[in-house]
Design a protein around this motif. Sequence first.
Motif, PDB file in Angstrom:
ATOM      1  N   ASN A  39      -5.010   8.579   4.074  1.00 58.57           N
ATOM      2  CA  ASN A  39      -5.909   8.512   2.918  1.00 58.57           C
ATOM      3  C   ASN A  39      -6.413   7.107   2.595  1.00 58.57           C
ATOM      4  N   CYS A  40      -6.052   6.105   3.417  1.00 58.52           N
ATOM      5  CA  CYS A  40      -6.381   4.730   3.068  1.00 58.52           C
ATOM      6  C   CYS A  40      -6.992   3.981   4.258  1.00 58.52           C
ATOM      7  N   PRO A  41      -8.286   3.725   4.206  1.00 60.71           N
ATOM      8  CA  PRO A  41      -8.933   2.984   5.291  1.00 60.71           C
ATOM      9  C   PRO A  41      -8.332   1.588   5.515  1.00 60.71           C
ATOM     10  N   ALA A  42      -7.932   0.918   4.445  1.00 61.79           N
ATOM     11  CA  ALA A  42      -7.336  -0.420   4.593  1.00 61.79           C
ATOM     12  C   ALA A  42      -6.033  -0.349   5.381  1.00 61.79           C
ATOM     13  N   MET A  43      -5.250   0.700   5.158  1.00 60.87           N
ATOM     14  CA  MET A  43      -4.005   0.868   5.901  1.00 60.87           C
ATOM     15  C   MET A  43      -4.309   1.155   7.375  1.00 60.87           C
ATOM     16  N   ARG A  44      -5.280   1.979   7.641  1.00 55.38           N
ATOM     17  CA  ARG A  44      -5.640   2.277   9.031  1.00 55.38           C
ATOM     18  C   ARG A  44      -6.117   1.020   9.758  1.00 55.38           C
ATOM     19  N   ARG A  45      -6.937   0.211   9.090  1.00 57.35           N
ATOM     20  CA  ARG A  45      -7.420  -1.032   9.708  1.00 57.35           C
ATOM     21  C   ARG A  45      -6.263  -1.993   9.960  1.00 57.35           C
ATOM     22  N   ALA A  46      -5.316  -2.069   9.024  1.00 62.38           N
ATOM     23  CA  ALA A  46      -4.166  -2.955   9.197  1.00 62.38           C
ATOM     24  C   ALA A  46      -3.288  -2.501  10.360  1.00 62.38           C
ATOM     25  N   VAL A  47      -3.065  -1.208  10.460  1.00 63.51           N
ATOM     26  CA  VAL A  47      -2.296  -0.666  11.589  1.00 63.51           C
ATOM     27  C   VAL A  47      -3.024  -0.961  12.900  1.00 63.51           C
ATOM     28  N   ASP A  48      -4.323  -0.750  12.922  1.00 63.88           N
ATOM     29  CA  ASP A  48      -5.095  -1.030  14.131  1.00 63.88           C
ATOM     30  C   ASP A  48      -4.973  -2.500  14.528  1.00 63.88           C
ATOM     31  N   PHE A  49      -5.025  -3.402  13.540  1.00 61.41           N
ATOM     32  CA  PHE A  49      -4.856  -4.827  13.829  1.00 61.41           C
ATOM     33  C   PHE A  49      -3.502  -5.076  14.491  1.00 61.41           C
ATOM     34  N   LEU A  50      -2.429  -4.532  13.909  1.00 57.45           N
ATOM     35  CA  LEU A  50      -1.104  -4.762  14.488  1.00 57.45           C
ATOM     36  C   LEU A  50      -0.999  -4.174  15.890  1.00 57.45           C
ATOM     37  N   LEU A  51      -1.502  -2.987  16.088  1.00 55.47           N
ATOM     38  CA  LEU A  51      -1.415  -2.370  17.412  1.00 55.47           C
ATOM     39  C   LEU A  51      -2.233  -3.149  18.446  1.00 55.47           C
ATOM     40  N   ARG A  52      -3.388  -3.669  18.041  1.00 54.74           N
ATOM     41  CA  ARG A  52      -4.207  -4.471  18.954  1.00 54.74           C
ATOM     42  C   ARG A  52      -3.530  -5.791  19.324  1.00 54.74           C
ATOM     43  N   SER A  53      -2.743  -6.337  18.418  1.00 59.21           N
ATOM     44  CA  SER A  53      -2.142  -7.646  18.675  1.00 59.21           C
ATOM     45  C   SER A  53      -0.744  -7.552  19.301  1.00 59.21           C
ATOM     46  N   LEU A  67       0.831  -1.208   0.000  1.00 58.97           N
ATOM     47  CA  LEU A  67       0.000   0.000   0.000  1.00 58.97           C
ATOM     48  C   LEU A  67       0.864   1.257   0.000  1.00 58.97           C
ATOM     49  N   ALA A  68       1.914   1.247   0.816  1.00 53.38           N
ATOM     50  CA  ALA A  68       2.816   2.407   0.855  1.00 53.38           C
ATOM     51  C   ALA A  68       3.512   2.606  -0.488  1.00 53.38           C
ATOM     52  N   ALA A  69       3.937   1.510  -1.113  1.00 50.07           N
ATOM     53  CA  ALA A  69       4.607   1.607  -2.422  1.00 50.07           C
ATOM     54  C   ALA A  69       3.662   2.157  -3.490  1.00 50.07           C
ATOM     55  N   ALA A  70       2.369   1.909  -3.313  1.00 55.08           N
ATOM     56  CA  ALA A  70       1.372   2.412  -4.264  1.00 55.08           C
ATOM     57  C   ALA A  70       0.951   3.852  -3.949  1.00 55.08           C
ATOM     58  N   HIS A 106       6.218   1.140   7.474  1.00 52.48           N
ATOM     59  CA  HIS A 106       5.660   1.441   6.141  1.00 52.48           C
ATOM     60  C   HIS A 106       4.439   2.344   6.251  1.00 52.48           C
ATOM     61  N   ALA A 107       3.669   2.159   7.314  1.00 55.87           N
ATOM     62  CA  ALA A 107       2.423   2.911   7.486  1.00 55.87           C
ATOM     63  C   ALA A 107       2.618   4.234   8.223  1.00 55.87           C
ATOM     64  N   GLY A 108       3.853   4.608   8.494  1.00 62.74           N
ATOM     65  CA  GLY A 108       4.127   5.909   9.099  1.00 62.74           C
ATOM     66  C   GLY A 108       3.919   5.979  10.598  1.00 62.74           C
ATOM     67  N   GLN A 109       3.952   4.838  11.276  1.00 64.11           N
ATOM     68  CA  GLN A 109       3.721   4.834  12.719  1.00 64.11           C
ATOM     69  C   GLN A 109       4.753   5.659  13.477  1.00 64.11           C
ATOM     70  N   ALA A 110       5.980   5.682  12.999  1.00 65.84           N
ATOM     71  CA  ALA A 110       7.038   6.434  13.696  1.00 65.84           C
ATOM     72  C   ALA A 110       6.704   7.917  13.779  1.00 65.84           C
TER      73      ALA A 110
END
Length: 134
Positions: free
Chosen positions: A34-48, A25-28, A89-93
């Motif tokens: 701007n990307c709900p799929a990226m936000r959901r993926a980040v949320d999944f990682l943070l929750r786990s 997603l970041a490469a694209a 990749h998702a800019g968490q830093a």
Amino acid sequence: MPDGSWYGNWGICFTYGTWFALGGLAAAGETYNNCPAMRRAVDFLLRSQRDDGGWGESYLSCPNKEYVPLEGNRSNLAQTAWAMMGLIHAGQAERDPTPLHRAAKLIINSQLEDGDFPQQEILGVYSRNCIKIS
């Protein structure tokens, strides 16, 4: 997946797939903003993320096709690195580096005196069967 994760076919499983999805997603040109799929993926990682700062997913996630944590909520260092790379990749830093700092601390503190790292769980899968990658 509904929880924001992505199924992985070569590594175990949702942590691995989500890392690659976030990189793609970041490469694209997609971003967390701007990307709900990226936000959901980040949320999944943070929750786990585990209490010790790492991530740990059981091989059972592959045949069950749902996220299964490692028994005892243990962390796996390679899976922790995968999750970190996905979050980077998702800019968490830039948003909140605390989860990355916690993960890095776990990895650093797990290194053995000889510079190696402890051998841990199975990490690879092939056709939804588990194999050990050394």
